[in-house]
Design a protein around this motif. Sequence first.
Motif, mmCIF file in Angstrom:
data_model
loop_
_atom_site.group_PDB
_atom_site.id
_atom_site.type_symbol
_atom_site.label_atom_id
_atom_site.label_comp_id
_atom_site.label_asym_id
_atom_site.label_seq_id
_atom_site.Cartn_x
_atom_site.Cartn_y
_atom_site.Cartn_z
ATOM 1 N N ASP A 29 35.656 42.737 34.790
ATOM 2 C CA ASP A 29 35.735 42.265 33.601
ATOM 3 C C ASP A 29 37.083 43.014 32.777
ATOM 4 O OD1 ASP A 29 34.142 40.025 33.846
ATOM 5 O OD2 ASP A 29 32.421 41.513 33.904
ATOM 6 N N VAL A 30 37.934 43.671 33.589
ATOM 7 C CA VAL A 30 39.043 44.476 32.942
ATOM 8 C C VAL A 30 40.187 43.392 33.034
ATOM 9 C CG1 VAL A 30 40.519 46.622 32.812
ATOM 10 C CG2 VAL A 30 37.936 46.629 33.199
ATOM 11 N N GLN A 31 40.854 43.427 32.048
ATOM 12 C CA GLN A 31 42.094 42.431 32.020
ATOM 13 C C GLN A 31 43.144 43.586 31.696
ATOM 14 O OE1 GLN A 31 42.244 38.881 29.597
ATOM 15 N NE2 GLN A 31 44.580 38.932 29.754
ATOM 16 N N PRO A 32 43.945 44.026 32.846
ATOM 17 C CA PRO A 32 45.017 44.987 32.575
ATOM 18 C C PRO A 32 46.049 44.174 32.198
ATOM 19 C CG PRO A 32 44.584 44.102 34.989
ATOM 20 C CD PRO A 32 43.649 43.555 34.330
ATOM 21 N N GLU A 33 47.100 44.982 31.369
ATOM 22 C CA GLU A 33 48.421 44.695 30.756
ATOM 23 C C GLU A 33 49.190 43.895 31.945
ATOM 24 O OE1 GLU A 33 52.014 46.677 28.490
ATOM 25 O OE2 GLU A 33 50.059 47.645 28.447
ATOM 26 N N GLY A 34 49.560 42.936 31.282
ATOM 27 C CA GLY A 34 50.453 42.139 32.263
ATOM 28 C C GLY A 34 49.865 41.084 32.944
ATOM 29 N N PHE A 35 48.600 40.947 32.759
ATOM 30 C CA PHE A 35 47.831 39.925 33.572
ATOM 31 C C PHE A 35 47.286 38.920 32.576
ATOM 32 C CE2 PHE A 35 48.259 43.146 36.816
ATOM 33 C CZ PHE A 35 48.330 42.437 38.021
ATOM 34 N N ASN A 36 47.059 37.724 32.763
ATOM 35 C CA ASN A 36 46.535 36.821 32.108
ATOM 36 C C ASN A 36 44.805 36.855 32.080
ATOM 37 O OD1 ASN A 36 48.944 35.734 31.349
ATOM 38 N ND2 ASN A 36 49.178 34.447 32.853
ATOM 39 N N ASN A 37 44.131 37.018 33.107
ATOM 40 C CA ASN A 37 42.828 37.032 33.547
ATOM 41 C C ASN A 37 42.315 38.023 33.884
ATOM 42 O OD1 ASN A 37 41.966 34.264 32.345
ATOM 43 N ND2 ASN A 37 43.626 33.619 33.611
#
Length: 156
Positions: A29-37
């Motif tokens: 459930d982590v949304q890394p920087e640069g990703f939309n989801n």
Amino acid sequence: MNKFMQKQFELTRGYFIKNVEMIPENIADVQPEGFNNTIHWHIGHVLTVGEQFLLGFPHKSTHLPANYIELFGNGTKPADWKGDVPSIGELTAQLKEQLGRIKEVSDDQLDQTLEEPFMGLKTFRELAGLTLMHESNHLGEIKAMKRVVEQEKVKS
């Protein structure tokens, strides 16, 4: 569905599930920087779109809860999630069940013409090919996100 196409779905879905089952829950459930989801979203999206493309969800298929469109449909994101969100374990079980339903789609059904062409595709058989490509594409996203999140955790 002919044996060749069944095998393609078995390989693609089997590889997808194998990789999903190796995802630690603390990064799903982590949304890394640069990703939309998130990885969690991608898993639900693959399930939902597969059901839409090949089994007519939500109008012709009732195997998934109706709210999956709001959770995992195109243009959705975890930041907007409300209510009950299925766990990754639940989604994985549904992916396994869905594979059986997909493999039962007849060649006659696959050869039916779509009511309207979709992305230049005219039959459900062509849409089945797109479904396989779509699933593989999202697996690539999941694998990339997993590496990025794991690297971020090592740095912190």
